[in-house]
Design a protein around this motif. Sequence first.
Motif, PDB file in Angstrom:
ATOM      1  N   GLY A  66       0.218  -5.717  -2.710  1.00  0.00           N
ATOM      2  CA  GLY A  66       0.204  -6.194  -1.325  1.00  0.00           C
ATOM      3  C   GLY A  66      -0.927  -5.563  -0.529  1.00  0.00           C
ATOM      4  O   GLY A  66      -1.665  -6.261   0.188  1.00  0.00           O
ATOM      5  N   ILE A  67      -1.084  -4.249  -0.651  1.00  0.00           N
ATOM      6  CA  ILE A  67      -2.148  -3.548   0.089  1.00  0.00           C
ATOM      7  C   ILE A  67      -3.520  -4.030  -0.399  1.00  0.00           C
ATOM      8  O   ILE A  67      -4.414  -4.332   0.390  1.00  0.00           O
ATOM      9  N   ASN A  85       3.967  -3.093  -3.982  1.00  0.00           N
ATOM     10  CA  ASN A  85       3.373  -2.467  -2.791  1.00  0.00           C
ATOM     11  C   ASN A  85       1.860  -2.361  -2.949  1.00  0.00           C
ATOM     12  O   ASN A  85       1.096  -2.687  -2.034  1.00  0.00           O
ATOM     13  N   TYR A  90      -6.972   1.900 -11.398  1.00  0.00           N
ATOM     14  CA  TYR A  90      -6.512   2.627 -10.210  1.00  0.00           C
ATOM     15  C   TYR A  90      -5.175   3.294 -10.548  1.00  0.00           C
ATOM     16  O   TYR A  90      -4.467   2.850 -11.457  1.00  0.00           O
ATOM     17  N   ALA A  91      -4.836   4.350  -9.831  1.00  0.00           N
ATOM     18  CA  ALA A  91      -3.546   5.036 -10.057  1.00  0.00           C
ATOM     19  C   ALA A  91      -2.461   4.351  -9.226  1.00  0.00           C
ATOM     20  O   ALA A  91      -2.714   3.938  -8.097  1.00  0.00           O
ATOM     21  N   VAL A 104     -11.988   6.149  -9.161  1.00  0.00           N
ATOM     22  CA  VAL A 104     -10.821   5.648  -8.420  1.00  0.00           C
ATOM     23  C   VAL A 104      -9.505   6.215  -8.968  1.00  0.00           C
ATOM     24  O   VAL A 104      -8.669   6.680  -8.200  1.00  0.00           O
ATOM     25  N   GLN A 126      -6.478  -6.026   1.794  1.00  0.00           N
ATOM     26  CA  GLN A 126      -7.806  -5.421   1.989  1.00  0.00           C
ATOM     27  C   GLN A 126      -8.896  -6.286   1.368  1.00  0.00           C
ATOM     28  O   GLN A 126     -10.014  -6.344   1.874  1.00  0.00           O
ATOM     29  N   THR A 171      -9.673   0.432  -0.474  1.00  0.00           N
ATOM     30  CA  THR A 171     -11.025   0.114   0.010  1.00  0.00           C
ATOM     31  C   THR A 171     -12.094   0.379  -1.065  1.00  0.00           C
ATOM     32  O   THR A 171     -12.954  -0.495  -1.293  1.00  0.00           O
ATOM     33  N   LYS A 184      -8.349   9.534  -7.556  1.00  0.00           N
ATOM     34  CA  LYS A 184      -8.394   9.659  -6.096  1.00  0.00           C
ATOM     35  C   LYS A 184      -7.469  10.786  -5.601  1.00  0.00           C
ATOM     36  O   LYS A 184      -7.896  11.650  -4.833  1.00  0.00           O
ATOM     37  N   LEU A 207       0.932   0.084   5.059  1.00  0.00           N
ATOM     38  CA  LEU A 207       1.452   0.476   3.738  1.00  0.00           C
ATOM     39  C   LEU A 207       2.790  -0.177   3.402  1.00  0.00           C
ATOM     40  O   LEU A 207       3.356   0.114   2.358  1.00  0.00           O
ATOM     41  N   PHE A 208       3.315  -1.003   4.298  1.00  0.00           N
ATOM     42  CA  PHE A 208       4.655  -1.601   4.182  1.00  0.00           C
ATOM     43  C   PHE A 208       5.725  -0.522   4.391  1.00  0.00           C
ATOM     44  O   PHE A 208       5.432   0.665   4.349  1.00  0.00           O
ATOM     45  N   SER A 227      -1.107   3.887  -4.740  1.00  0.00           N
ATOM     46  CA  SER A 227      -2.257   4.235  -3.905  1.00  0.00           C
ATOM     47  C   SER A 227      -1.998   3.731  -2.486  1.00  0.00           C
ATOM     48  O   SER A 227      -1.379   2.699  -2.296  1.00  0.00           O
ATOM     49  N   GLN A 228      -2.485   4.487  -1.506  1.00  0.00           N
ATOM     50  CA  GLN A 228      -2.269   4.038  -0.122  1.00  0.00           C
ATOM     51  C   GLN A 228      -3.442   3.210   0.395  1.00  0.00           C
ATOM     52  O   GLN A 228      -3.347   2.594   1.438  1.00  0.00           O
ATOM     53  N   ASP A 229      -4.539   3.237  -0.366  1.00  0.00           N
ATOM     54  CA  ASP A 229      -5.726   2.549   0.130  1.00  0.00           C
ATOM     55  C   ASP A 229      -6.565   2.052  -1.054  1.00  0.00           C
ATOM     56  O   ASP A 229      -6.750   2.767  -2.031  1.00  0.00           O
TER      57      ASP A 229
END
Lengths: 381, 291
Positions: A237-238, A234, A204-205, B260, A242, A212, B263, B211-212, A208-210
Amino acid sequence: MTITRRGFSAALGAGIAMPAVWRSASAQGATIKIGMVLPVTGPAADSGRYALIGAKLAIEQVNKAGGILGKQIELITEDDQTTNPGAVLAFSKLASQSDIVAFLGSIRSTQNHAMAPDILKTAKPVMFGGTDPALTHMGNQWLFRCRPNDSYSGRVLADFGMKTLGKKNWAIVHSTDAFGTAGGKALSEAITKGGGTIAIDQGYANQSQDFTPVVLAVKQSGADILGSYFTFENDLGIFARQLRQLGVNIPYVGSPSIVNVVATKLAGPALYNTYGVADYAEESSDASKAFGKAYRDVAKAAPDNQASWTYDAITILAKAMNSAKTTEPKAVRDAILAIKGHPGAEGEYNFDQNGDGLHGYNVVKNEKGNIVFDKHIEFTD
Amino acid sequence: MDIALQLLFTGIGIGAVYALVALGFVLIFRATNVVNFAQGEFSMVAAFLMVVCAVDLELPYWLSFLIALGGMALLGMIFNLGVYYPLRHRSFLPVIISTIGASIFLANATLALYGPQPQVLPGWFETPGIQVGPVYLDSQYLLIIAVTIVLVAFQYWFFEHTLIGKKLQATSQDKEMASLLGIPVARMIMITFIYSALIGGIAGILVAPVLFVSIQMGSSIALKAFAATIIGGFGDVAGAIIGGLALGIIETFGAAYISVPYKDGFAFLVLVLFLIFRPQGIFGERVAEKA
């Protein structure tokens, strides 16, 4: 009082020469200067604050014990802005100061890679905390690692997951930066070598904000255990939140970021009962306990690897320079490589010829937000 | 199918966040003809105000929300007076640079005041979400979608059915003519800045539990929101909403079914395609210049 021509000339000459004499005296130095590249701004600014506390703690202790070659240590810092160009700029600013004798690089492998060509040109020792194995295997003799590299973390993760937890079918989630890619590869190799299988290997990059799509891919893969290499707290945590929301409850073992203070705070219960490899574990040795106590007194917070590696980097540099009896780079390099059995906050340092000081990891567990030491696994090969 | 539904919900949720921030971009653009690059920082400042009130001072959530909105209204006012108003007679470029400077200032001022550590802001609801058949609905995303719908409806009523809304529209269409008709242009622009600071703030407060709260949260959302405004048609309110939602859905599905790590790439690929083939966006009208 009359001013003679000779007196005037002498005063003028002295006036012109004084700045140069002063500069020369300063260069010889009343202090030993060590440069430090750290994030003061950007997403990792928080970890930079911890890194600085660790370094300052060591400097205070070394200075109290007599300093380096009888001189006090002075720390010169530059902000890397948590970016690769920022790190290169910060290092070149420090490197341009000829009286800096050694440096502390980054805990982020990708930034150390970015700085590496300039480090080679500067030809002075740089202690760093990034864990990409390639950093000490690419012919740059001035890089010295104060954390175990990811070939060890991958092996420990795989070993713990398969032998202790008894799980064989892995989902791997990793950042696509240098740290995450190298870590994911090391874990994948260790799993395959140990007889396990990879159900999914998902990059993943950063930032990322999501997550899912990543979580759903893990869920669909049928994996019975999850291993991860996350760079930023961060993101972790996200992802962790999820993961639980979408019903993925398989055992989870992660790289050191999974047990750092910020990540455990952000993710909260989503990371309870997960395991992590940690280069710093407070209960793992007397030196770790002593550092933990000193750190808590100063920072009023729980210690983690962000501060322990900079603490060790300073004490190792001081030890090497005192033992070499000089700050000449080549002699300091030889003295660092000769260090064996040094009790650091991170563990016992035994430098090999590549510049790796540590060769094992601790396994820890997140028990309702408390990081509890489980065991230490050391490798000799 | 279950997975597609889950992705669709998440895509709409994240897209609604982009849409809310994009609304702020559009409103200021319509009123002043410049892009406010500090729009993302409005979200970040509001989220930090919430942390100070609701977490540090332990005030009730609703009171913290009202205080944060009050703070944002004040920030919008100061922003107008300090960043836009002194440069209002200059070309768009100095104003844009001024907003970039303000964005850097707000980020670093927050860093200096609050420190770099990311913060956790609890959501409005005790329950994190509900399971509806195969789809998990995050309560915060549900709230974000609901608020976006309410705000869009409010905005429509405000601009189309109130006198002040019509004055604002007149100001955005032709400042000179509005001024000749007796509309206080400077005050209308002030109201626009306050309104867009409020919208940006609401977006920040809503997204913070997901998102904190961090110094960077505004800039990462604003970049996508900016892309959303271009896709929707710069200056068009409906375009900002559709552009934001489209971007959220495209990047979520692109990540799930193609790659991914790329994205963000999908979002900006769509942006580039629009810039090449339909630069006026979905709802924008082609502007022709006479030779």
